[in-house]
Design a protein around this motif. Structure first.
Motif, PDB file in Angstrom:
ATOM      1  N   LYS A 133      38.898  20.164  35.512  1.00 50.41           N
ATOM      2  CA  LYS A 133      39.480  21.219  34.673  1.00 50.41           C
ATOM      3  C   LYS A 133      38.580  22.456  34.662  1.00 50.41           C
ATOM      4  N   LEU A 134      37.296  22.240  34.435  1.00 56.35           N
ATOM      5  CA  LEU A 134      36.367  23.376  34.386  1.00 56.35           C
ATOM      6  C   LEU A 134      36.335  24.098  35.738  1.00 56.35           C
ATOM      7  N   TYR A 135      36.288  23.342  36.836  1.00 55.07           N
ATOM      8  CA  TYR A 135      36.183  23.988  38.141  1.00 55.07           C
ATOM      9  C   TYR A 135      37.476  24.714  38.521  1.00 55.07           C
ATOM     10  N   ALA A 136      38.617  24.224  38.024  1.00 55.37           N
ATOM     11  CA  ALA A 136      39.867  24.953  38.282  1.00 55.37           C
ATOM     12  C   ALA A 136      39.777  26.337  37.648  1.00 55.37           C
ATOM     13  N   THR A 137      39.250  26.409  36.441  1.00 57.82           N
ATOM     14  CA  THR A 137      39.095  27.701  35.742  1.00 57.82           C
ATOM     15  C   THR A 137      38.112  28.588  36.497  1.00 57.82           C
ATOM     16  N   ILE A 138      36.991  27.994  36.890  1.00 53.18           N
ATOM     17  CA  ILE A 138      35.959  28.775  37.578  1.00 53.18           C
ATOM     18  C   ILE A 138      36.513  29.341  38.900  1.00 53.18           C
ATOM     19  N   VAL A 139      37.183  28.494  39.682  1.00 58.43           N
ATOM     20  CA  VAL A 139      37.681  28.934  40.992  1.00 58.43           C
ATOM     21  C   VAL A 139      38.719  30.052  40.816  1.00 58.43           C
ATOM     22  N   LYS A 140      39.567  29.903  39.812  1.00 57.43           N
ATOM     23  CA  LYS A 140      40.596  30.914  39.559  1.00 57.43           C
ATOM     24  C   LYS A 140      39.944  32.275  39.283  1.00 57.43           C
ATOM     25  N   LYS A 141      38.938  32.267  38.425  1.00 54.05           N
ATOM     26  CA  LYS A 141      38.276  33.533  38.068  1.00 54.05           C
ATOM     27  C   LYS A 141      37.462  34.085  39.239  1.00 54.05           C
ATOM     28  N   ILE A 142      36.812  33.203  39.957  1.00 52.03           N
ATOM     29  CA  ILE A 142      35.981  33.663  41.084  1.00 52.03           C
ATOM     30  C   ILE A 142      36.859  34.247  42.198  1.00 52.03           C
ATOM     31  N   ASN A 143      38.024  33.647  42.413  1.00 54.25           N
ATOM     32  CA  ASN A 143      38.906  34.163  43.469  1.00 54.25           C
ATOM     33  C   ASN A 143      39.403  35.571  43.158  1.00 54.25           C
ATOM     34  N   LYS A 144      39.411  35.926  41.852  1.00 54.79           N
ATOM     35  CA  LYS A 144      39.893  37.266  41.471  1.00 54.79           C
ATOM     36  C   LYS A 144      38.765  38.287  41.415  1.00 54.79           C
TER      37      LYS A 144
ATOM     38  N   CYS B 260      27.699  25.984  44.315  1.00 50.56           N
ATOM     39  CA  CYS B 260      27.250  24.643  44.726  1.00 50.56           C
ATOM     40  C   CYS B 260      27.642  23.579  43.695  1.00 50.56           C
ATOM     41  N   PRO B 261      28.861  23.037  43.837  1.00 54.14           N
ATOM     42  CA  PRO B 261      29.295  21.980  42.916  1.00 54.14           C
ATOM     43  C   PRO B 261      28.767  20.614  43.370  1.00 54.14           C
ATOM     44  N   PRO B 262      28.907  19.602  42.519  1.00 58.45           N
ATOM     45  CA  PRO B 262      28.629  18.230  42.956  1.00 58.45           C
ATOM     46  C   PRO B 262      29.587  17.865  44.105  1.00 58.45           C
ATOM     47  N   PHE B 263      29.168  16.966  44.988  1.00 63.18           N
ATOM     48  CA  PHE B 263      29.969  16.614  46.173  1.00 63.18           C
ATOM     49  C   PHE B 263      31.428  16.290  45.824  1.00 63.18           C
ATOM     50  N   VAL B 264      31.619  15.511  44.771  1.00 59.80           N
ATOM     51  CA  VAL B 264      32.980  15.008  44.494  1.00 59.80           C
ATOM     52  C   VAL B 264      33.953  16.122  44.125  1.00 59.80           C
ATOM     53  N   TYR B 265      33.431  17.306  43.815  1.00 57.47           N
ATOM     54  CA  TYR B 265      34.320  18.410  43.453  1.00 57.47           C
ATOM     55  C   TYR B 265      34.465  19.459  44.563  1.00 57.47           C
ATOM     56  N   LEU B 266      33.854  19.208  45.722  1.00 56.15           N
ATOM     57  CA  LEU B 266      33.904  20.237  46.780  1.00 56.15           C
ATOM     58  C   LEU B 266      35.339  20.655  47.092  1.00 56.15           C
ATOM     59  N   ASP B 267      36.241  19.688  47.117  1.00 55.36           N
ATOM     60  CA  ASP B 267      37.609  20.000  47.518  1.00 55.36           C
ATOM     61  C   ASP B 267      38.372  20.813  46.469  1.00 55.36           C
ATOM     62  N   GLU B 268      37.820  20.879  45.263  1.00 52.62           N
ATOM     63  CA  GLU B 268      38.461  21.711  44.226  1.00 52.62           C
ATOM     64  C   GLU B 268      38.202  23.190  44.503  1.00 52.62           C
ATOM     65  N   PHE B 269      37.221  23.460  45.365  1.00 50.31           N
ATOM     66  CA  PHE B 269      36.805  24.848  45.593  1.00 50.31           C
ATOM     67  C   PHE B 269      37.545  25.461  46.780  1.00 50.31           C
ATOM     68  N   ARG B 270      38.832  25.742  46.552  1.00 50.07           N
ATOM     69  CA  ARG B 270      39.623  26.438  47.572  1.00 50.07           C
ATOM     70  C   ARG B 270      39.365  27.929  47.382  1.00 50.07           C
ATOM     71  N   LEU B 271      38.348  28.425  48.051  1.00 48.85           N
ATOM     72  CA  LEU B 271      37.898  29.796  47.809  1.00 48.85           C
ATOM     73  C   LEU B 271      38.678  30.790  48.654  1.00 48.85           C
ATOM     74  N   LYS B 272      39.185  31.817  47.983  1.00 56.52           N
ATOM     75  CA  LYS B 272      39.973  32.842  48.697  1.00 56.52           C
ATOM     76  C   LYS B 272      39.338  34.202  48.464  1.00 56.52           C
ATOM     77  N   ASN B 273      38.040  34.244  48.520  1.00 54.44           N
ATOM     78  CA  ASN B 273      37.328  35.482  48.251  1.00 54.44           C
ATOM     79  C   ASN B 273      36.240  35.604  49.316  1.00 54.44           C
ATOM     80  N   ARG B 274      36.305  36.671  50.083  1.00 51.37           N
ATOM     81  CA  ARG B 274      35.402  36.798  51.226  1.00 51.37           C
ATOM     82  C   ARG B 274      33.936  36.925  50.825  1.00 51.37           C
TER      83      ARG B 274
END
Ligand code: PGA
Length: 236
Positions: free
Chosen positions: A16-27, A38-52
């Motif tokens: 939940k926290l990383y979904a919020t973080i990724v959303k804000k970071i992508n904007k 640098c998240p813990p390994f198990v959350y790497l896949d939550e980080f679908r980054l769309k920001n160059r």
């Protein structure tokens, strides 16, 4: 050169926290700053980054070239998750028994596989001689190709998560010593970061020092404060 800001989430967070973080970071819009999350390994896949301006990192890697290593994570696994940077030799891992030799193996595994190690070094106590830090740098980089540009995070152990900050003069002194050392070792260039108790109230004085960026722990979980710091640095 763009400033580099690394977020080390340590053993924190949730989907939940990383979904919020990724959303804000992508904007987030920045001009001249490189952000590494640098998240813990198990959350790497939550980080679908769309920001160059933003890259994915992680907090450790195996030191062994051997698949019979229960619990370890290999470079090919990290690459599959689009990881580019790896924090290596953080003091919290050194405290668990990680030695310079293993740190050197991890650095080499990263470089041999196209991953960029962020090598953490720092003195234990404020009263310790700063030259011990240079020894850590030297050991970590032993037998690595000279055409790389090492990324070194100077993190005094006594400043991590304690709210205690070294004087800017000390950070500058250490940053210069690290740069001189790296040059003496035969590398052309390097990136020197500072980490330890940085927050929204003190980042400006640190970024005015001679460092190339920050490694943020606790504050990186407070995404609005993290973004405030990133924007503050980007506007400098
Ligand atoms: P801190 O952690 O910012 O919470 O002090 C820094 C680090 O451990 O890298």
């Amino acid at each position: 050169m763009p400033k580099v800001i690394v977020a080390n989430y340590k053993m924190n967070g949730s989907k939940k926290l990383y979904a919020t973080i990724v959303k804000k970071i992508n904007k987030l819009k920045v001009m001249d700053t490189r952000i590494v999350l640098c998240p813990p390994f198990v959350y790497l896949d939550e980080f679908r980054l769309k920001n160059r301006s933003v890259s994915l990192g992680c907090q450790d890697i195996t030191n062994e070239d051997n698949s019979k290593s229960t619990g370890q994570i290999s470079p090919s696994m990290l690459l599959e998750f689009r990881v580019k940077y790896v924090i290596v030799g953080h003091s919290e891992r050194r405290k668990l028994g990680e030695k310079d030799e293993q740190i050197n193996e991890k650095v080499k595994i990263c470089l041999n596989n196209g991953l960029l190690p962020i090598i953490c070094v720092g003195e234990e106590k404020k009263s310790d001689k700063l030259d011990s830090v240079l020894l850590q740098v030297e050991q970590a980089l032993k037998s690595t190709p000279k055409d790389t540009s090492p990324i070194i995070a100077y993190e005094p152990v006594w400043a991590i998560g304690t709210g205690k900050l070294p004087e800017v003069a000390r950070i500058n002194r250490m940053s210069k010593k690290i740069r001189d050392k790296i040059r003496d070792l035969g590398y052309q260039n390097c990136v020197v970061l500072y980490g330890g108790s940085v927050n929204k109230d003190n980042f400006k004085e640190i970024i005015s020092s001679e460092i190339d960026g920050l490694l943020l722990g606790g504050v990186s979980l407070r995404i609005d404060e993290f973004i405030e710091i990133v924007k503050g640095i980007d506007n400098e």
